[in-house]
Design a protein around this motif. Structure first.
Motif, PDB file in Angstrom:
ATOM      1  N   GLN A 133       0.845  -1.191   0.000  1.00 52.22           N
ATOM      2  CA  GLN A 133       0.000   0.000   0.000  1.00 52.22           C
ATOM      3  C   GLN A 133       0.875   1.234   0.000  1.00 52.22           C
ATOM      4  OE1 GLN A 133      -3.810   0.376   2.333  1.00 52.22           O
ATOM      5  NE2 GLN A 133      -2.563   1.767   3.546  1.00 52.22           N
ATOM      6  N   ASP A 134       0.697   2.054  -1.045  1.00 44.83           N
ATOM      7  CA  ASP A 134       1.433   3.309  -1.149  1.00 44.83           C
ATOM      8  C   ASP A 134       0.562   4.277  -1.947  1.00 44.83           C
ATOM      9  OD1 ASP A 134       3.185   5.387  -1.308  1.00 44.83           O
ATOM     10  OD2 ASP A 134       4.846   4.244  -2.154  1.00 44.83           O
ATOM     11  N   PHE A 135      -0.061   5.211  -1.248  1.00 38.84           N
ATOM     12  CA  PHE A 135      -0.994   6.126  -1.910  1.00 38.84           C
ATOM     13  C   PHE A 135      -0.295   6.994  -2.955  1.00 38.84           C
ATOM     14  CE2 PHE A 135      -2.963   5.287   2.244  1.00 38.84           C
ATOM     15  CZ  PHE A 135      -4.202   4.826   1.838  1.00 38.84           C
ATOM     16  N   SER A 136       0.873   7.490  -2.638  1.00 37.50           N
ATOM     17  CA  SER A 136       1.564   8.397  -3.562  1.00 37.50           C
ATOM     18  C   SER A 136       2.048   7.682  -4.815  1.00 37.50           C
ATOM     19  CB  SER A 136       2.745   9.059  -2.852  1.00 37.50           C
ATOM     20  OG  SER A 136       3.670   8.073  -2.393  1.00 37.50           O
ATOM     21  N   PHE A 208      -9.191   2.661  -7.903  1.00 39.94           N
ATOM     22  CA  PHE A 208      -8.495   3.932  -8.120  1.00 39.94           C
ATOM     23  C   PHE A 208      -7.112   3.722  -8.710  1.00 39.94           C
ATOM     24  CE2 PHE A 208     -11.249   5.810  -4.594  1.00 39.94           C
ATOM     25  CZ  PHE A 208     -12.071   6.470  -5.504  1.00 39.94           C
ATOM     26  N   ARG A 209      -6.472   2.613  -8.394  1.00 38.79           N
ATOM     27  CA  ARG A 209      -5.118   2.362  -8.884  1.00 38.79           C
ATOM     28  C   ARG A 209      -5.114   2.007 -10.359  1.00 38.79           C
ATOM     29  NH1 ARG A 209      -2.390  -2.716  -6.278  1.00 38.79           N
ATOM     30  NH2 ARG A 209      -4.015  -3.655  -7.586  1.00 38.79           N
ATOM     31  N   SER A 210      -6.017   1.124 -10.788  1.00 33.79           N
ATOM     32  CA  SER A 210      -5.998   0.635 -12.171  1.00 33.79           C
ATOM     33  C   SER A 210      -7.224   1.034 -12.977  1.00 33.79           C
ATOM     34  CB  SER A 210      -5.879  -0.892 -12.171  1.00 33.79           C
ATOM     35  OG  SER A 210      -6.941  -1.471 -11.433  1.00 33.79           O
ATOM     36  N   ASP A 211      -8.081   1.897 -12.416  1.00 35.84           N
ATOM     37  CA  ASP A 211      -9.291   2.341 -13.113  1.00 35.84           C
ATOM     38  C   ASP A 211     -10.120   1.138 -13.562  1.00 35.84           C
ATOM     39  OD1 ASP A 211     -11.159   4.020 -14.180  1.00 35.84           O
ATOM     40  OD2 ASP A 211     -10.061   4.402 -16.039  1.00 35.84           O
TER      41      ASP A 211
END
Length: 330
Positions: A133-136, A208-211
Motif C-alpha cells: 500500500q502506497d498512496f503516492s 483507483f489504482r488501475s481504473d
C-alpha cells in the motif's frame, strides 16, 4: 623585237585545258586500272573473302548434363533434418527469451521491489505483511484524498468494533443475561474487521489504482451492505451483539457508566453510517467521471476469468472428466 611583232588584236589561240600533260596522265592511269580490275576473278574473290569474313572461333561439341532425382528416403531424411534443425533453433530462441525475461524481472525487482508493507509489523514478528500500500505511488493525485478517507473510515470501523466489544463486556458485567451480546461482539470484531478491509477497501484501492470498473461495482455492492450493517448496529437491537441506541436506552435506569459507554459506541456507529453515505456519494461522483460502465465491468470480469490459471485448469479437468465418462458410457 618579236614581242612587238605580234598583233594584239588577233584572235587568241584555242587552248584545251584537258590537253594538259599532267591531267591526261592521271586520267589515262585511272582508266587503265579500272580496265584491269575484274571483280569476278578468283584472286578478287579471295581478297574480298579475307577482308569481309570475320574470324570465327572453333566450335565445341554440346554436352548434355544428366540430372539425378533424389529418392523418397533421401527427401524424407532431408525434411526430417530440416524440422529438427528448426525445432532446435526455436528451443534455443525460447531459452534465450526466458533468460532475458528472468533478467528483466530480477532487474525490475532490484529497482522497485514493491515488498508488502501492510500491515506494518516488526521485523522480528513471524507474521509478514500481506499487502502493498502506497498512496503516492499507486493512486493518482485526484483520487488520493478520497482513498485516504476510505482508509480512515476502515480504521474508525475497526476502533468502533473494539469499543463495541468493551461496551458489551461492561454490559455483561452488570447484567449476566447479556453473555450472548458479549460473545457476538467478539465475533463481529474478528469477522468484520478483516472482511471490511478485503471486501470494500481493497476493491476501491484497486479501482483507483488501475481504473477498474469491475472493482468499482464490487465496492458499491459491498459498501452498500456495509452501510446497512452500520445502521443496524447504530439501532442496537438487544441480543444482536451491538451496543446501539436501543440497547443503551434500555439500561438508563441501571449503571450510569455502562450507559455512557454504550451511548458513545452508538454515536460511533451513527458516525460510521453518516460518513459511509457521504463517501459513497463522493466515490459515485468520481466513478461517473472516469467513464466506467457496467458493460466494461462485465468485459473485465470475463477476461479475468478466462485468463485465470486456476479456472483454466478446472475447466480442462471438467472437460476431460466429461469426455472420459462419455467414452465409458459408449
Amino acid at each position: 623585237m618579236s614581242g612587238f611583232d605580234t598583233n594584239p588584236f588577233a584572235d587568241p589561240v584555242d587552248i584545251n585545258p584537258f590537253q594538259d600533260p599532267s591531267v591526261t596522265q592521271l586520267t589515262n592511269t585511272s582508266q587503265s586500272g579500272l580496265d584491269e580490275f575484274n571483280p569476278f576473278s578468283e584472286s578478287s574473290q579471295r581478297t574480298n573473302a579475307v577482308r569481309t569474313t570475320p574470324a570465327t572461333q572453333p566450335s565445341q561439341p554440346a554436352v548434355l548434363q544428366t540430372s539425378v532425382e533424389p529418392t523418397p528416403q533421401a527427401v524424407a531424411a532431408a525434411a526430417q533434418a530440416g524440422l529438427l534443425q528448426q525445432q532446435a533453433e526455436l528451443e534455443r530462441k525460447a531459452a534465450e527469451l526466458e533468460k532475458k525475461e528472468r533478467e528483466l524481472q530480477s532487474h525490475a525487482a532490484s529497482i522497485d521491489p514493491r515488498q508488502n508493507n501492510w500491515p506494518p509489523l516488526p521485523k522480528r514478528c513471524p507474521i509478514k505483511p500481506c499487502f502493498y500500500q502506497d498512496f503516492s505511488a499507486d493512486i493518482p493525485a485526484d483520487y488520493q484524498r478520497i482513498c485516504k478517507m476510505l482508509y480512515y473510515l476502515w480504521m474508525l470501523h475497526s476502533i468502533t468494533l473494539l469499543l463495541n466489544l468493551l461496551a458489551c463486556l461492561a454490559w455483561f458485567t452488570v447484567d449476566n443475561s447479556r453473555g450472548v451480546d458479549f460473545g457476538l461482539s467478539i465475533l463481529w470484531l474478528i469477522l468484520f474487521t478483516p472482511c471490511a478491509f478485503l471486501c470494500w477497501y481493497r476493491p476501491i484501492y484497486k479501482a483507483f489504482r488501475s481504473d477498474s470498473s469491475f472493482s468499482f461495482f464490487v465496492f458499491f455492492f459491498i459498501f452498500f451492505c456495509q452501510i446497512a450493517i452500520y445502521i443496524i448496529q447504530a439501532v442496537g437491537i438487544p441480543g444482536w451483539g451491538d451496543s446501539g441506541w436501543i440497547a443503551a436506552l434500555s439500561e438508563v435506569h441501571g449503571n450510569v457508566a455502562v450507559v455512557v459507554i454504550m451511548m458513545v459506541v452508538a454515536a460511533f456507529f451513527t458516525l460510521c453510517a453518516v460518513l459511509s453515505l457521504f463517501l459513497l456519494k463522493q466515490v459515485h461522483s468520481l466513478y461517473r467521471r472516469t467513464g466506467a460502465s457496467f458493460q466494461r465491468a462485465q468485459e473485465e470480469f470475463s477476461q479475468g476469468i478466462l485468463t485465470n490459471r486456476s479456472f483454466q485448469n478446472a475447466a480442462a479437468g471438467a472437460a476431460s472428466s466429461a469426455a472420459q465418462s462419455a467414452f465409458r458410457g459408449n
